[in-house]
Design a protein around this motif. Structure first.
Motif, short mmCIF file in Angstrom:
data_model
loop_
_atom_site.label_atom_id
_atom_site.label_comp_id
_atom_site.label_asym_id
_atom_site.label_seq_id
_atom_site.Cartn_x
_atom_site.Cartn_y
_atom_site.Cartn_z
N LEU A 1 0.83 -1.19 0.00
CA LEU A 1 0.00 0.00 0.00
C LEU A 1 0.87 1.25 0.00
O LEU A 1 2.05 1.21 0.35
CB LEU A 1 -0.90 0.01 1.23
N THR A 2 0.27 2.36 -0.40
CA THR A 2 0.90 3.67 -0.26
C THR A 2 -0.03 4.53 0.58
O THR A 2 -1.21 4.20 0.76
CB THR A 2 1.13 4.33 -1.63
N TYR A 3 0.51 5.65 1.06
CA TYR A 3 -0.24 6.45 2.03
C TYR A 3 -0.12 7.94 1.72
O TYR A 3 0.88 8.39 1.16
CB TYR A 3 0.28 6.16 3.44
N PRO A 4 -1.13 8.73 2.10
CA PRO A 4 -1.07 10.16 1.83
C PRO A 4 -0.16 10.93 2.77
O PRO A 4 0.25 12.05 2.45
CB PRO A 4 -2.53 10.60 2.02
N ASP A 5 0.19 10.35 3.92
CA ASP A 5 0.88 11.10 4.96
C ASP A 5 2.26 10.58 5.33
O ASP A 5 2.88 11.06 6.27
CB ASP A 5 0.02 11.17 6.22
N ARG A 6 2.76 9.59 4.61
CA ARG A 6 4.10 9.09 4.89
C ARG A 6 4.66 8.36 3.68
O ARG A 6 3.90 7.77 2.90
CB ARG A 6 4.11 8.17 6.11
N PRO A 7 5.98 8.38 3.54
CA PRO A 7 6.60 7.75 2.38
C PRO A 7 6.84 6.26 2.59
O PRO A 7 6.94 5.79 3.73
CB PRO A 7 7.92 8.49 2.25
N THR A 8 6.93 5.53 1.50
CA THR A 8 7.48 4.19 1.59
C THR A 8 8.99 4.31 1.80
O THR A 8 9.57 5.38 1.58
CB THR A 8 7.23 3.40 0.30
N PRO A 9 9.64 3.26 2.23
CA PRO A 9 11.11 3.32 2.31
C PRO A 9 11.71 3.56 0.92
O PRO A 9 11.06 3.33 -0.09
CB PRO A 9 11.49 1.93 2.83
N LEU A 10 12.94 4.04 0.89
CA LEU A 10 13.67 4.13 -0.36
C LEU A 10 14.13 2.72 -0.69
O LEU A 10 14.96 2.14 0.02
CB LEU A 10 14.86 5.08 -0.24
N LEU A 11 13.58 2.16 -1.76
CA LEU A 11 13.76 0.75 -2.07
C LEU A 11 14.52 0.54 -3.36
O LEU A 11 14.30 1.25 -4.34
CB LEU A 11 12.39 0.06 -2.20
N LYS A 12 15.39 -0.44 -3.36
CA LYS A 12 15.97 -0.90 -4.61
C LYS A 12 14.94 -1.77 -5.32
O LYS A 12 14.33 -2.64 -4.70
CB LYS A 12 17.25 -1.69 -4.34
N VAL A 13 14.76 -1.53 -6.61
CA VAL A 13 13.76 -2.28 -7.36
C VAL A 13 14.00 -3.78 -7.25
O VAL A 13 13.06 -4.57 -7.11
CB VAL A 13 13.74 -1.82 -8.83
#
Length: 281
Positions: free
Chosen positions: A255-267
């Motif tokens: 999921l993604t969220y309006p108020d916080r980022p996902t981690p910086l991820l390597k594809v």
């Protein structure tokens, strides 16, 4: 660690604002700036990124939830905007005449390079002037951003086919939307061919484009009024459960969220982030 690795973070996603960060090597771009500059700075700081090191900002379309923070950002960071002619015709008025903005026009189906990235824009069916989605290529990996599309054409599916990571719209549950408080004209817009993808439509899209190369799918642009994170995740998970890449455990649904980022991820490692996955019941 491979410093050339394609990396990304969904900084924010939803009807209140959207922004996605992508990097390969020393090339750093932002796709959309639909959140305020303070939230944008805080989200980038959380993933260890300095906004002043950006090389470019790409804009998918002119709706406020994709450009709300753009003017403020470009007053702080002097980088070019890459967008369609139609989108630029709408957002150019955001700047006063004396302010200089470097705008570079791109067209659907015409790929272009930005440092260590190659970007392939594609047309979206959405009620904006000339909206675009993007396939992003770097270090042998493919990342697809596809939100704000009323329906996914065969052409869009063909371009999106076989990606490693998808950030895909799952805006609404049809029944929640129909029974919800929105006026009918707005419901009709969202449900129409130039509105937004439902959870079921997102599932259909994924069934047509996922291959064994897929590492992760991020459900994006969820409506706070007409969807629920758990519902979106459960609906899509169930619909794609029989695909080999899912059944074999090779794909992570997030999921993604309006108020916080996902981690910086390597594809290449985007299927190893269980802290951002909701387990289906």
């Amino acid at each position: 660690m491979n410093s050339r690795e394609l990396q990304f973070s969904v900084l924010a996603s939803g009807s209140t604002g959207n922004a996605v960060y992508v990097q390969a090597g020393d090339t750093k771009i932002l796709i959309d700036a639909g959140i305020g500059i303070r939230q944008l700075q805080a989200s980038c700081s959380e993933i260890g990124v300095d906004l002043t090191t950006l090389d470019a900002v790409l804009v998918t379309h002119e709706h406020s939830d994709h450009v709300r923070g753009l003017a403020s950002l470009l007053r702080k960071v002097s980088v070019p905007i890459y967008t369609s002619q139609g989108t630029w015709s709408k957002i150019a008025s955001f700047w006063r005449e004396e302010e200089q903005v470097m705008a570079r026009m791109v067209r659907a189906n015409v790929a272009f390079s930005l440092g260590e990235l190659v970007l392939e824009p594609f047309s979206l069916s959405h009620d904006a002037e000339e909206p675009l989605g993007f396939c992003v290529y770097g270090n042998g990996r493919k990342f697809v951003l596809a939100t704000d599309l009323g329906y996914a054409s065969d052409h869009v599916k063909a371009l999106a086919y076989g990606a490693d990571v998808y950030v895909l719209e799952a805006n609404h549950d049809v029944e929640l939307l129909r029974a919800g408080p929105y006026p009918w004209h707005l419901k009709r817009r969202i449900l129409g061919d130039k509105g937004h993808l439902s959870n079921d439509s997102a599932s259909d899209f994924l069934r047509d484009v996922l291959t064994d190369d897929a590492r992760s799918v991020f459900l994006a642009h969820l409506s706070q009024e007409n969807n629920r994170p758990e519902l979106a995740h459960r609906t899509v998970q169930k619909a794609i459960a029989d695909l080999p890449v899912v059944a074999n455990g090779g794909l992570e649904l997030n999921l993604t969220y309006p108020d916080r980022p996902t981690p910086l991820l390597k594809v290449s490692e985007a299927n190893r982030i269980s802290q951002f996955k909701i387990k289906s019941q």
